[in-house]
Design a protein around this motif. Sequence first.
Motif, PDB file in Angstrom:
ATOM      1  N   ASP A 123       1.170  -1.073   0.253  1.00  0.00           N
ATOM      2  CA  ASP A 123      -0.007   0.496   0.060  1.00  0.00           C
ATOM      3  C   ASP A 123       0.782   1.292  -0.050  1.00  0.00           C
ATOM      4  O   ASP A 123       1.882   1.733   1.200  1.00  0.00           O
ATOM      5  CB  ASP A 123      -0.638  -0.166   1.041  1.00  0.00           C
ATOM      6  CG  ASP A 123      -1.646   1.039   1.095  1.00  0.00           C
ATOM      7  OD1 ASP A 123      -1.570   2.181   0.054  1.00  0.00           O
ATOM      8  OD2 ASP A 123      -2.548   1.117   2.021  1.00  0.00           O
ATOM      9  N   SER A 159      -0.281   4.253  -0.738  1.00  0.00           N
ATOM     10  CA  SER A 159      -1.052   5.579  -0.035  1.00  0.00           C
ATOM     11  C   SER A 159      -1.003   6.100   0.689  1.00  0.00           C
ATOM     12  O   SER A 159      -0.692   5.042   1.493  1.00  0.00           O
ATOM     13  CB  SER A 159      -2.775   5.043  -0.666  1.00  0.00           C
ATOM     14  OG  SER A 159      -2.678   4.236   0.398  1.00  0.00           O
ATOM     15  N   ARG A 177      -1.710   3.405  -5.395  1.00  0.00           N
ATOM     16  CA  ARG A 177      -2.336   4.052  -5.296  1.00  0.00           C
ATOM     17  C   ARG A 177      -2.987   4.660  -5.869  1.00  0.00           C
ATOM     18  O   ARG A 177      -3.132   4.793  -6.789  1.00  0.00           O
ATOM     19  CB  ARG A 177      -1.052   4.698  -4.867  1.00  0.00           C
ATOM     20  CG  ARG A 177       0.403   5.314  -5.581  1.00  0.00           C
ATOM     21  CD  ARG A 177       1.365   5.908  -5.316  1.00  0.00           C
ATOM     22  NE  ARG A 177       1.896   6.155  -6.292  1.00  0.00           N
ATOM     23  CZ  ARG A 177       2.108   7.515  -7.086  1.00  0.00           C
ATOM     24  NH1 ARG A 177       1.101   8.462  -6.437  1.00  0.00           N
ATOM     25  NH2 ARG A 177       2.960   7.928  -8.242  1.00  0.00           N
ATOM     26  N   GLY A 209      -1.916   9.309  -1.584  1.00  0.00           N
ATOM     27  CA  GLY A 209      -2.824   9.465  -2.748  1.00  0.00           C
ATOM     28  C   GLY A 209      -4.460   8.070  -2.407  1.00  0.00           C
ATOM     29  O   GLY A 209      -3.811   8.541  -1.013  1.00  0.00           O
ATOM     30  N   THR A 237      -6.385   4.679  -2.035  1.00  0.00           N
ATOM     31  CA  THR A 237      -6.190   3.567  -1.432  1.00  0.00           C
ATOM     32  C   THR A 237      -6.911   2.143  -2.686  1.00  0.00           C
ATOM     33  O   THR A 237      -7.912   2.017  -2.032  1.00  0.00           O
ATOM     34  CB  THR A 237      -6.060   3.223  -0.096  1.00  0.00           C
ATOM     35  OG1 THR A 237      -5.778   4.089   0.360  1.00  0.00           O
ATOM     36  CG2 THR A 237      -5.603   1.642   0.401  1.00  0.00           C
TER      37      THR A 237
END
Length: 567
Positions: free
Chosen positions: A390, A392, A427, A455, A457
């Motif tokens: 991840d 983000s 992201r 950003g 998810t």
Amino acid sequence: MTDGEERWQRVNLALACFALDPSALGGIWLRARVGPVRDRVQKGLETALQGLSLRRLHPGIGDDALFGGIDLAATLAEGHVVRTRGILDGRAILLMPMAERIKPGLAARLATAIDARKGLSLIAFDEGAEPEETLPPALADRLAIHLDLAAQGLSDAPELALDLAALAEARLLLPRVTVPDSAICEMAEVAARLGIGSLRAPLQALALARASAALMGEDRVEQADLTLAVELVLAPRATQLPQSTQEPPPDTEPDPPNPEEAETADEVDDQNQTDLPPVEMLIEAAKAMLPPDLLARLQAGRAARQAPAANGSGAAKKGNRRGRPLPSRPGRMGGDARVDLVATLRAAAPWQPMRRKASGVHDRLHIQMSDIRLRQFEETSDRAIIFVVDASGSAALARLGEAKGAIELLLGEAYARRDHVALVAFRGDGAEVLLPPTRSLVQTKRRLAQLPGGGGTPLAAGLKAALELALLAQGKGMTASLALLTDGRANVDLAGIANRAQAGTDATAMAKAIRARAIPALVIDTGLRPTPGLATLAGDLGAPYLALPRADARALSAAVDASLNLA
């Protein structure tokens, strides 16, 4: 006395007890690498077991050598079936080097032979370099004595001193040694409080206590004998840390003793010293022998058991060209099949007298299609570990940094295990394959040097990209595994639109698609607090769930190593 000297003293006692009653104890599981320390243990064993039959067997031994088979040369020469004796025929002590490589089928056969109580016992030399490289549990359960000499220094391991005359006297005394009923109850309770589910363990511990008593010249099991049995048999099998039931409440302080009462108590204690120890004393002896990293081992073991589809060495594939040899199989000639000539002749040998008589031809071998045996080999595919990270939100940089470090650590050990590592980052409104499956540590460091973050998810997009990459790796003959690092707050769906409800639905659908293709996975929750939705997602993936809020690269690498069984 140093820890190494105490450990070596227990080894001496363990070998002596085993030499007294090898059949009742089943055997010894000795974990030690090849070297002078293990050589001294082996020399001591051969000295203590003088007069007994010692037989060596390879972890890849076949059934013909185990149970006996047809002597091909003698059968063909004499015209009738001549059979050979197997290693498991008769009473013997079996010595197996490289026991960590034993296959489940052979482990089951040996376990059955030991259970038959025909005088067979096994000494397994486990040379595993990693904790996961170990003896199969079914076989380890049959071996009473567990010794770990991985940390034993040569300076603390002098030549073992075994008194053969004392052993001979102890063998005569052993049948007369008795075990009080209270000792049986105490040993069973200690095993239960250590989390040992097998009923063999307390029985083996009592057998070792009897042997210890005979060595001491006693006809009744005493405190020291039970303590030694707990240290050698029960403590190495512990699956939980025992909790004492006799500890006083933390906020209470004992009243100062009255001098007269103290004197009376001392007299009572002196009298009780001749009795068997209570369970609490045995529990304390077990605690002293537990490995310091027991909790970490148990956690890794639970995570590995939750991932039944994981395969540490890649998927096993059968072929007829290369790999580890397997027993030959019946089949037909043709194509790429390779005939196992010796196995074919062995299958045909018993029928030669009948076939010669039926055909009237006595000067040649009669081979029929049913005799044909084909060669088999087993090889393991390369494995691709796909990190789905991840990238983000505000924690992106930390997660990416941890993932980079974990990937580099895993790749540093990948060469011996034929691992490939890949990285998918998600992201914004989608996901991107930042690193295709590779074994190049130099290329990996260069590609991981600068990765973007921040950003939304799009968790579903990350899972979809990982699934496609896994299928691509499988198409190249690899075995793919996924490691997902996220805080679980999916808010972008597969269409790239910010929709939290649809994003969750899409992520669930992709997780079920991954599970349907039997791709092993691991979900690591990197949020500061465990996320319930991630535990549910892990269930949809059929994967273990680990909450590691502040894990560094080494902790992540260890978690992936344990959960995906990278042995």
